[in-house]
Design a protein around this motif. Structure first.
Motif, PDB file in Angstrom:
ATOM      1  N   ILE A 117       0.826  -1.215   0.000  1.00  0.00           N
ATOM      2  CA  ILE A 117       0.000   0.000   0.000  1.00  0.00           C
ATOM      3  C   ILE A 117       0.865   1.272   0.000  1.00  0.00           C
ATOM      4  O   ILE A 117       0.630   2.173  -0.824  1.00  0.00           O
ATOM      5  CB  ILE A 117      -0.991  -0.031   1.177  1.00  0.00           C
ATOM      6  CG1 ILE A 117      -2.039  -1.125   0.909  1.00  0.00           C
ATOM      7  CG2 ILE A 117      -1.666   1.319   1.362  1.00  0.00           C
ATOM      8  CD1 ILE A 117      -3.124  -1.220   1.952  1.00  0.00           C
ATOM      9  N   THR A 195      -3.526  -0.566  -5.689  1.00  0.00           N
ATOM     10  CA  THR A 195      -3.526   0.707  -4.941  1.00  0.00           C
ATOM     11  C   THR A 195      -3.181   1.870  -5.854  1.00  0.00           C
ATOM     12  O   THR A 195      -3.827   2.927  -5.815  1.00  0.00           O
ATOM     13  CB  THR A 195      -2.505   0.622  -3.788  1.00  0.00           C
ATOM     14  OG1 THR A 195      -2.823  -0.495  -2.951  1.00  0.00           O
ATOM     15  CG2 THR A 195      -2.517   1.891  -2.964  1.00  0.00           C
ATOM     16  N   VAL A 234      -9.088  -1.885  -2.998  1.00  0.00           N
ATOM     17  CA  VAL A 234      -7.905  -2.508  -2.400  1.00  0.00           C
ATOM     18  C   VAL A 234      -8.324  -3.501  -1.322  1.00  0.00           C
ATOM     19  O   VAL A 234      -7.740  -4.591  -1.198  1.00  0.00           O
ATOM     20  CB  VAL A 234      -6.966  -1.433  -1.816  1.00  0.00           C
ATOM     21  CG1 VAL A 234      -5.768  -2.070  -1.128  1.00  0.00           C
ATOM     22  CG2 VAL A 234      -6.501  -0.487  -2.915  1.00  0.00           C
TER      23      VAL A 234
END
Length: 309
Positions: A117, A195, A234
């Motif tokens: 992330i 992401t 995500v």
């Protein structure tokens, strides 16, 4: 949301029936014979009388429909049968191995999220930059490299050449490092790409331009306004990855001799321990379905505008 959760739970029996039928047919239509494998394993020879007696004892002479119905009825009552190799209840063997698989999966997933992330956010904030190219190139490599090859290379480097980490087994955190990294590699690549793509899309929307027009710092615009909306797909990816890792650690557990559910299933398939294979697949199916349900419900927490009713 409660109604949606109940509807999803009501569909669970149908999913389990389908999974049970699929694995039942695969195990019974695959080449080889369970009775021959059992007698051969214990070295007792395999005369025609012994094979016929064992098949009758195991119910293998019954029609497939009868065998499947018997398996389903017993499973509904919580009885997944007994392992043909050990003679122990299948559920007991599964519950003994599952904590190892869960531990490995959770460590790999945390590692993937912690790395992927932030990497995806940094790549999205500077599209086309050197960092973006580096992150996306590494992600492409991560999704392209087979996990079994990566595991063998890590083992060769860190265990055999450098001697830093154990090559196989369990019992300490050091044993967990190589299999967790092997499993997490593909997830890191997938989540980082997801992401980046999601955040780039959100950053081009009107509410983000409005926030920037108000003079808010770019970091606050990204972290406080855009990231929350970008995390919805995500979260889907993370939920699917978690379910996939639970059932997909088969090769990694086998390579590193990790005593989890995947390695147990491989050993059961090789020994034609049909009841243990069927029980393990059903158990993973239930876990995967429940994880997907929890992922769906988490959407509402991230974005209250989503309604399932």
């Amino acid at each position: 949301m409660l109604t949606y959760a109940l509807k999803r739970l009501l569909t669970l029996p149908l999913v389990l029936l389908g999974a049970a039928l699929l694995v039942f047919l695969l195990m019974h239509l695959a080449p080889g014979d369970t009775a021959t494998a059992l007698l051969g394993e214990f070295g007792q020879g395999a005369s025609a009388e012994q094979l016929a007696r064992l098949r009758e004892q195991l119910g293998l002479n019954d029609p497939l429909l009868v065998q499947y119905g018997r398996f389903v009825l017993e499973a509904v009552q919580g009885d997944l049968g007994e392992s043909l190799r050990s003679g122990r209840p299948v559920l007991e063997e599964i519950l003994e191995r599952f904590p190892y698989t869960l531990q490995l999966t959770l460590v790999a997933l945390v590692l993937a999220v912690v790395v992927a992330i932030p990497a995806g956010i940094l790549a999205a904030r500077r599209p086309g930059s050197l960092w973006d190219t580096l992150v996306m190139g590494t992600a492409l490599l991560g999704v392209s490299v087979p996990s079994f090859w990566l595991g063998l290379m890590l083992m060769l480097l860190f265990s055999l050449q450098l001697g830093w980490l154990p090559a196989s087994g369990s019992g300490s955190l050091a044993h967990l490092v190589l299999p967790a990294v092997t499993i997490a590699a593909g997830s890191v690549a997938f989540i980082a790409r997801m992401t980046r793509a999601s955040l780039l899309e959100v950053l081009s929307q009107d509410f983000v331009r409005t926030a920037r027009a108000k003079g808010l710092p770019e970091g606050r615009v990204v972290m406080r306004h855009a990231l929350r909306a970008a995390l919805i797909p995500v979260v889907t990816s993370v939920g699917l990855e978690f379910g996939g890792l639970l059932g997909g650690a088969v090769l990694t557990e086998t390579i590193f001799a990790w005593p989890g559910l995947g390695r147990m299933t491989v050993q059961a398939i090789l020994a034609r321990d049909i009841y243990l294979v069927q029980g393990a697949v059903l158990f993973v199916t239930v876990t995967f379905t429940l994880v997907n349900l929890l992922t769906d419900l988490l959407y509402v927490r991230l974005n209250p505008r989503i309604r399932y009713d």
